[in-house]
Scaffold this active site. Structure first.
Site, PDB file in Angstrom:
ATOM      1  CB  SER A 151     -20.299  -6.454  13.074  1.00  0.00           C
ATOM      2  OG  SER A 151     -21.457  -6.898  12.409  1.00  0.00           O
ATOM      3  CB  CYS A 152     -21.149  -1.385  13.834  1.00  0.00           C
ATOM      4  SG  CYS A 152     -19.558  -1.267  14.664  1.00  0.00           S
ATOM      5  N   GLY A 153     -24.083  -1.747  13.417  1.00  0.00           N
ATOM      6  CA  GLY A 153     -25.229  -1.679  12.522  1.00  0.00           C
ATOM      7  C   GLY A 153     -25.229  -0.379  11.744  1.00  0.00           C
ATOM      8  CB  SER A 175     -26.046   1.112  16.235  1.00  0.00           C
ATOM      9  OG  SER A 175     -25.993   0.587  17.544  1.00  0.00           O
ATOM     10  CG  ASN A 221     -21.887  -3.712   8.750  1.00  0.00           C
ATOM     11  OD1 ASN A 221     -21.032  -3.777   7.881  1.00  0.00           O
ATOM     12  ND2 ASN A 221     -22.961  -4.485   8.748  1.00  0.00           N
TER      13      ASN A 221
END
Length: 267
Positions: free
Chosen positions: A25-27, A226, A248
């Protein structure tokens, strides 16, 4: 674009833990000062935090093609005043945001004229436009091929000056109408915060937007993101942060969420 989804599992199933339930997953990172005093140090720390989230973002077969990265920060009033060639109202009495315009100059001019007409209809005065400095040297051919032109729109309320949420409500109407009627996307349009983002890697964000490396850029808080795209393909518009939040993880009920919001949008 097919993003690289390299993932190594170091732990074996044990107790309630099962590596089969692991998900990429995203940050997201958030940096703020308790003093509430804006500084360039907060922006620099935000960029450092974003670089440290590089492993949470995805890239394509070409490592220069990122799923997306971005930063939300407070309006850098002093920086903007030194960059524009027109007079700005007092801090908080104008809204500003990054518009994703066509690269064709004629199409961009027509879009800007339409946006200015909508602004007037929404009782807003266009103070001016600022061309956002950008560099595509670090980008892949794919990312560069669909990169928009970036300009910042500055608006203020007609008549008695408005500030804060009252002005943001008016700017919201302009932003939504601009997207629906002209197809122009605004990363943000607010008197309180501004968003820089794109289909870039964490390292590319400040390279593409040199504003973020300017020592005059100050904020008391930043949110960085991110992106690891899961339900959608990467796109310049779909990078985070959005105008108020960043997440995220997957939101698999996105259609239902949007319909709930649309049902209440008139309110």
């Amino acid at each position: 674009m097919t993003a690289a989804r390299a993932h190594s599992q170091h732990r074996l199933a044990e107790g309630l833990y099962d590596p089969a339930f692991e998900h990429d997953s995203c940050g997201v990172a958030f940096v703020a000062t308790l003093t509430g005093i804006p500084s360039n140090a907060i922006v620099a720390q935000g960029l450092e935090a974003l670089r440290n989230l590089d492993h949470r973002g995805a890239v394509g077969s070409d490592p220069k093609t990122g799923d997306g990265a971005g930063m939300l920060l407070q309006i850098p009033d002093g920086f903007l005043r030194s960059e524009v060639d027109f007079d700005l109202p007092r801090h908080g009495a104008y809204a500003v945001g990054n518009a994703f315009l066509p690269t064709d100059s004629d199409l961009a001019s027509k879009a800007k004229a339409s946006i200015e007409q909508i602004a007037s209809e929404e009782n807003l005065t266009v103070v001016g436009w600022r061309r956002v400095p950008t560099s595509d040297a670090s980008l892949s051919d794919l990312t560069r091929s669909n990169m928009p032109c970036f300009e910042q729109l500055f608006v203020t309320a007609k008549g008695a000056p408005l500030m804060g949420i009252a002005l943001d409500r008016m700017a919201y109407c302009l932003r939504r109408r601009a997207q629906h009627e002209t197809g122009i996307y605004f990363a943000s349009l607010s008197c309180r915060t501004i968003v820089y983002k794109g289909m870039v890697t964490t390292a590319q964000l400040p390279q593409v937007f040199p504003d973020l490396l300017d020592k005059r850029l100050e904020s008391a808080l930043v949110v960085v993101h991110s992106r690891f795209s899961t339900n959608t393909f990467p796109a310049w518009e779909l990078a985070h942060p959005f105008r108020m939040i960043a997440h995220n993880g997957e939101i698999n009920t996105v259609m239902g969420n949007r319909n709930w919001m649309r049902a209440r949008e008139a309110l």
